[in-house]
Design an enzyme around this catalytic site. Structure first.
Site, PDB file in Angstrom:
ATOM      1  CG  HIS A  66      -5.828   1.211   5.171  1.00  0.00           C
ATOM      2  ND1 HIS A  66      -5.380   2.257   5.948  1.00  0.00           N
ATOM      3  CD2 HIS A  66      -4.772   0.374   5.013  1.00  0.00           C
ATOM      4  CE1 HIS A  66      -4.110   2.061   6.243  1.00  0.00           C
ATOM      5  NE2 HIS A  66      -3.714   0.923   5.690  1.00  0.00           N
TER       6      HIS A  66
ATOM      7  CB  SER B 122       4.882  -1.638  12.387  1.00  0.00           C
ATOM      8  OG  SER B 122       4.521  -0.303  12.683  1.00  0.00           O
TER       9      SER B 122
ATOM     10  CD  GLU C  69      -5.444  -1.721   8.390  1.00  0.00           C
ATOM     11  OE1 GLU C  69      -4.376  -1.392   7.878  1.00  0.00           O
ATOM     12  OE2 GLU C  69      -6.490  -1.059   8.277  1.00  0.00           O
TER      13      GLU C  69
ATOM     14  N   GLY D 120       2.505   2.393  11.072  1.00  0.00           N
ATOM     15  CA  GLY D 120       3.409   3.526  10.946  1.00  0.00           C
ATOM     16  C   GLY D 120       4.107   3.936  12.219  1.00  0.00           C
TER      17      GLY D 120
ATOM     18  CG  ASN E  98      -1.793   1.224   1.311  1.00  0.00           C
ATOM     19  OD1 ASN E  98      -1.919   1.963   0.339  1.00  0.00           O
ATOM     20  ND2 ASN E  98      -2.400   1.453   2.458  1.00  0.00           N
ATOM     21  CG  LEU E  99       3.021   1.892  -3.381  1.00  0.00           C
ATOM     22  CD1 LEU E  99       3.422   2.172  -4.831  1.00  0.00           C
ATOM     23  CD2 LEU E  99       4.226   1.449  -2.567  1.00  0.00           C
ATOM     24  CE  LYS E 100      -0.163   3.229   4.667  1.00  0.00           C
ATOM     25  NZ  LYS E 100       0.017   3.368   6.127  1.00  0.00           N
TER      26      LYS E 100
END
EC number: 5.3.1.1
Length: 240
Positions: A88, A193, A157, A163, A6-8
């Site tokens: 998400h 993470s 998640e 993060g 997931n490159l956000k």
């Protein structure tokens, strides 16, 4: 196994195209046969390559229409995209999407036959209330979602780990995945993470079918290494 990046809201269109090309090349060179997904920023959507499936981080539940700032299926169709992330934690807790809105989105893209990676997980204050309350919270995120949908992948998640560099213990991950496996037979990913230094241990756990990787995936060499780890673990498991 399933390895998803997931490159956000990162990278440019040019850098994203280069990223996917490098991942594709690595998979070919190392004969990696795992399922690999990349979810780029919306402006960077491109068609999938032979071994890398490109998906959407988000889309509005519509073909097209007057929904300023959103994209619909018409825009995804241009790139042949049939995979989407839904639920998400950043969509839930930063953007403010509700369970009701996620149900509508899920059903819309389910009816179009999309592969859906549906995310569930708890924030820190819920986790601190104890295991029972935590599982009640996560269970509520399954309400209205077809957990038997054939193209469903679920990603657990823990919100407090995303993060932050913090991760649950391996035993915690294993325990929670065991409970979530009872709710659905869909493949179950871990996210929170995940990085190149811990992914091998996470992938080796019972009940973990892959990982959803965030910031660590921005380093293409790290993401490629994770794909290689998944291949090695998958081969080892098949020999047992």
């Amino acid at each position: 196994m399933i390895i998803a990046a997931n490159l956000k809201t990162n990278l440019t269109r040019e850098k994203t195209a280069k990223y996917i090309k490098e991942v594709e090349s690595f998979l070919n060179q190392h004969n990696i046969s795992q399922e690999v997904f990349v979810f780029p920023a919306i402006s960077n959507l491109i068609s999938s390559s032979a071994n890398v499936v490109v998906g959407a981080q988000n889309a509005y539940p519509t073909q097209n229409g007057a929904f300023t700032g959103e994209i619909g299926n018409e825009q995804l169709e241009e790139f042949g995209i049939k995979t989407i992330l839904i639920g998400h934690s950043e969509r839930r807790h930063v953007i403010g999407e509700t369970q009701d809105s996620l149900i509508v989105k899920f059903n819309f893209y389910k009816n179009l036959g999309f592969k859906i990676i549906y995310c569930v997980g708890e924030p820190l204050h819920i986790r601190e209330m104890g295991h029972e309350k935590m599982m009640e919270y996560i269970s509520a995120q399954y309400v209205g979602i077809d957990a038997a949908y054939e193209n469903l992948i679920i990603a657990y998640e823990p919100v407090w780990a995303i993060g932050t560099g913090l991760t649950p213990t391996l035993e915690d991950i294993k325990m929670i995945h065991k409970e979530l496996k009872a709710k659905s037979t869909a493949p179950l990913l871990y996210g929170g993470s995940v990085k190149v230094t811990n992914v091998e241990e996470v992938l080796a756990l019972d009940g973990v079918d892959g990982v959803l990787v965030g910031s660590a995936a921005l380093y293409v060499e790290h993401f490629c290494t994770m794909c290689e780890y998944a291949q090695n673990i998958d081969k080892k498991n098949k020999k047992l």
